[in-house]
Design a protein around this motif. Structure first.
Motif: not given
Lengths: 539, 253
Positions: A106-110, A515-523, A299-305
């Protein structure tokens, strides 16, 4: 304190758990060794230039990732520690915990949605460089992703270390009129330096065994690590002997790292829950405050982006159609069932080991620890040494002689993920169990409460909440894992991450984003549950 | 209540040798049946270890533990005819007062109506009537120790070990609790071993005294003799220094 001379059922439970883990890891080793012995010359021949190049890249990217994660984290953590109270601080810390449970794919897709060739920043970045933005595939992509995961982790760990500085020391420092520099040199740096080897070691370990990130962002043979090469050798080249050689190299590499780590006294497990201490004996100069604010914001921007990008790209997908799709539903259900079973197994194994360790520790009076106690204690943390891909590869090679490897996918996914989540589950469970045992042990011995009665009446209530935390966290980890399933997955057994990978592979980007959104939301939902129970448990 | 099995069991430590890490203990002592014996001595002298050996939390390297003439050296704590109250953690924090006492009847909490009656009686006897459903955190420190005493009553064992159970209570409350213990002991004729740092505690309820020093029993005898002018030299020294460092010493277990 020696309590009884009879055997304790808790020790038996621990022995069973250890045997199960040993079977899982041992079976994989048998598979590897048998294959290597069958074709010894082939195995030796496999150690060629390609192998060394892959090994070198594996090390190189891990070193760079560690440096880029840990050094900035030192300063971000310090900035957060200098400002114990500001609006949104708790939120930032919670956000920094998200990458722990966020599936790597999911992160990779983001990250691709943000910095990819067609990402939101592509035009801007292309304009900066003058020309078309090539995207972040290759080493740069791997580094950015690893920093995304490990900068927040390292920051939280450093912050934890900084918070061990007693408030009185800060009171003293401000009374003595200590400035920023002396305060850093005399108070903060000693604490950070002590935590540094452990944290850097942990990050290095995570980067050297990283699979999903390299698979999705490595972009070809030049950006391949050992783990990905193992996967390719088995799934695409059908070259088990090459896989054996790669696996042995990977084990040797991780073993060497772990040996160095233990000498440095590293703690190889991250923690999802952070105690947030506040102190008010500090005045920070304006200039430093501005610097700190900029650092935290960056760092917040980098992580939240990437998280925002995941959501933004995900909602553009046709989610209703996606959810209605049979394959997606099946994969979702498979994922949930396997992750659930994996979490059950993981918490059961962890609890058994914790109980056995405690019982063994009580049994000895003043003498040294036995091998069994050592195995239930430190041994459990070292399952991280054996990456899931390696275990999967061993069993894959072993089982391919027996029958349909892919039919065993569910068993492999459940067991391997359960064992991989164990160090985290143990970290969540052990303090609660040991504290309860500390209070109850003599009383139970005196009143003759043991076995099932003890588990039900005495042990269960205090560990219920931390158990829920461990369970949710283990389930989130298992749900998002694309390691074992990448090896064993097939059209008949697909999980959400596997389906996501195959949609990415066939360039159905919009589906993948959805799918990434769904998976990320579940986790994240599971992570939220875990944090919730964790917080209540400590209150 | 007095059913013959009661009325005190003799407790004897016969040539016990025990070591824990660096510390070495040698106990050879007999406790009078059906009486309260105060066990006193400096911090770290081995008072608690002595009690743990009787209770079965520690197993000696050599020697025997005899209770009512029976060798219990290798028996687990639960099967010894012994109840014990610690300074803290006598109750399970997540269980109600009633359940905590009930565990004294049945370690699985499957209680008969007869046992329930006994629990009710024990709670009434210890002044806890109406607090059956409370959790330990809703009780005061004194009340929590009363619950532990109620459990001692329902367990009905001839030996009671008290390991500084009232050390964290205030003076008036401590006296109340001591009187309660003395009353219960008078009813049940239990053999009570009472570890305390407070000379006035020993004076108040203990007829006998065992003085422990450097991992061994240094002196035994009637309490009056210890507190009289002709009491043992080591004990008088201990009392003297004790009154200076009162509060520090009290925290030790």
């Amino acid at each position: 304190m020696r309590l009884t001379r009879r055997s304790d059922p808790r020790i038996a439970a621990g022995v069973v758990a250890l045997a199960a883990i040993a079977l899982l890891i041992g079976g994989a080793c048998v598979g590897l060794v048998a294959e290597g012995a069958r074709d010894l010359s082939g195995a030796v021949a496999a150690f060629d230039g390609y192998l060394l190049r892959v090994a070198r890249f594996t090390l190189w990217q891990a070193i760079l990732s560690t440096l880029l994660s840990v050094l900035p984290a030192l300063f971000v953590a310090r900035a957060l520690a200098r400002h114990p109270r500001f609006f949104g601080r708790d939120l930032i810390l919670q956000l920094f915990a998200v990458p722990l449970a966020l599936p790597a794919i999911v992160a990779a897709l983001g990250l691709l949605a943000l910095y990819g060739r067609a990402g939101y920043f592509a035009d801007f970045l292309g304009g900066l460089g003058g020309g078309r933005w090539p995207g972040i595939y290759g080493l740069s992509g791997i580094l950015v992703a690893h920093v995304f995961f490990n900068l927040p982790l390292a920051t939280r760990l450093f912050l934890e270390a900084l918070q061990t500085v007693p408030a009185d020391q800060w009171r003293l420092a401000s009374q003595l009129g200590m400035g920023v520099r002396p305060a850093f040199r005399l108070i903060e740096w000693p604490v950070l330096r002590q935590a540094l080897p452990g944290i850097a070691g942990l990050v290095f370990m995570l980067c050297i065994t990283s699979f999903t990130i390299v698979l999705t962002l490595g972009g070809g043979p030049r950006g391949t690590t050992l783990e990905v090469a193992i996967y390719q050798a088995l799934r695409f080249d059908f070259d088990p002997i090459l896989a054996v050689a790669l696996t042995l190299l990977q084990i040797a590499l991780t073993l060497a790292v772990v040996l160095v780590l233990t000498r440095l006294g590293a703690n190889t497990v991250g923690d999802a829950n952070l105690s947030v201490a506040t102190r008010r004996y500090l005045s920070v100069a304006k200039g430093e405050a501005a610097f700190n604010a900029a650092l935290i914001a960056l760092s917040l921007l980098f992580v939240a982006g990437p998280m925002v990008a995941t959501v933004a790209a995900g909602v553009q997908a046709d989610l209703t159609r996606l959810v209605g799709e049979g394959a997606v539903r099946r994969a979702g259900l498979t994922s949930l069932v396997l992750a659930f079973m994996s979490a059950v197994l993981s918490t059961a194994l962890s609890l058994s080991l914790i109980m056995a360790r405690r019982a063994l520790a009580l049994k000895r009076s003043g003498q040294g620890r036995t091998l069994l106690e050592y195995a239930t204690d430190t041994g459990a943390g070292f399952v991280l040494v054996v990456p899931p891909i390696v275990i999967g590869a061993g069993w894959f090679i072993l089982l391919r002689h027996v029958g349909d490897v892919f039919a065993l996918a569910p068993v492999m996914v459940v067991t391997v993920n359960a064992v991989m989540a164990m160090p985290f589950a143990i970290r969540a469970l052990r303090p609660a169990y040991d504290a309860a045992s500390e209070r109850h042990e003599r009383l139970c011995a005196l009143l003759g409460i043991s076995g099932w009665n003890r588990l039900k009446l005495i042990d269960w209530p205090p560990v219920r909440r931390p158990l829920a935390t461990a369970f949710a966290f283990a389930m989130a980890l298992s749900l998002g894992d694309l390691g074992v399933i990448a090896l064993f997955g097939s059209d008949s057994v697909q999980t959400l991450p596997y389906l996501l990978l195959s949609r990415m592979g066939s360039y159905r980007t919009e589906d993948a984003a959805g799918l990434a959104l769904i998976l990320g939301a579940l986790c994240l939902a599971l992570m939220f549950v875990a944090a919730r129970f964790g917080k209540d448990a400590s209150a | 209540m007095n059913d013959g099995r009661q009325s005190g069991a003799a407790v004897k430590l016969d040539a016990i040798a025990f070591s824990y890490g660096e510390a070495v203990f040698n106990f050879d002592v007999a406790f009078a049946p059906g009486e309260i014996t105060a066990v006193m001595g400096p911090s770290g002298s081995g008072k608690s270890t002595l009690l743990n050996l009787v209770a079965g939390f520690e197993t000696p390297q050599s020697g025997n533990v005899l209770i009512a003439g029976k060798d219990v050296t290798l028996e687990v704590p639960a099967s010894r005819p012994v109840s014990m109250i610690f300074q803290e953690n006598n109750l399970f924090a997540h269980l109600s007062v009633e359940d905590n006492v009930g565990l004294g009847c049945s370690p699985s909490l499957e209680l008969t109506s007869l046992q329930r009656d006994a629990i009710g009686e024990a709670l009434a006897r210890t002044g806890l009537d109406g607090k059956q459903r409370r959790l330990p955190r809703e009780l005061s420190g004194g009340e929590r120790q009363r619950v532990a005493l109620a459990r001692v009553l329902v367990r009905d064992r001839p030996v009671l070990l008290l390991d500084e159970p009232f050390a964290s209570l205030g003076p008036a409350l401590r006296d109340d609790m001591l009187d309660l213990v003395a009353d219960l002991q008078a009813e049940r004729r239990m053999t009570v071993l009472f570890v305390t740092h407070q000379p006035e505690d020993a004076r108040r309820i203990a007829g006998k005294m065992v003085f422990v020093e450097n991992g061994a029993v240094a002196e035994t005898g009637p309490s009056e003799r210890f507190f009289s002018a002709g009491g043992p030299e080591a004990f008088r020294r201990y009392i003297g220094s004790e009154s200076e460092s009162h509060d520090v010493a009290r925290k030790r277990t």
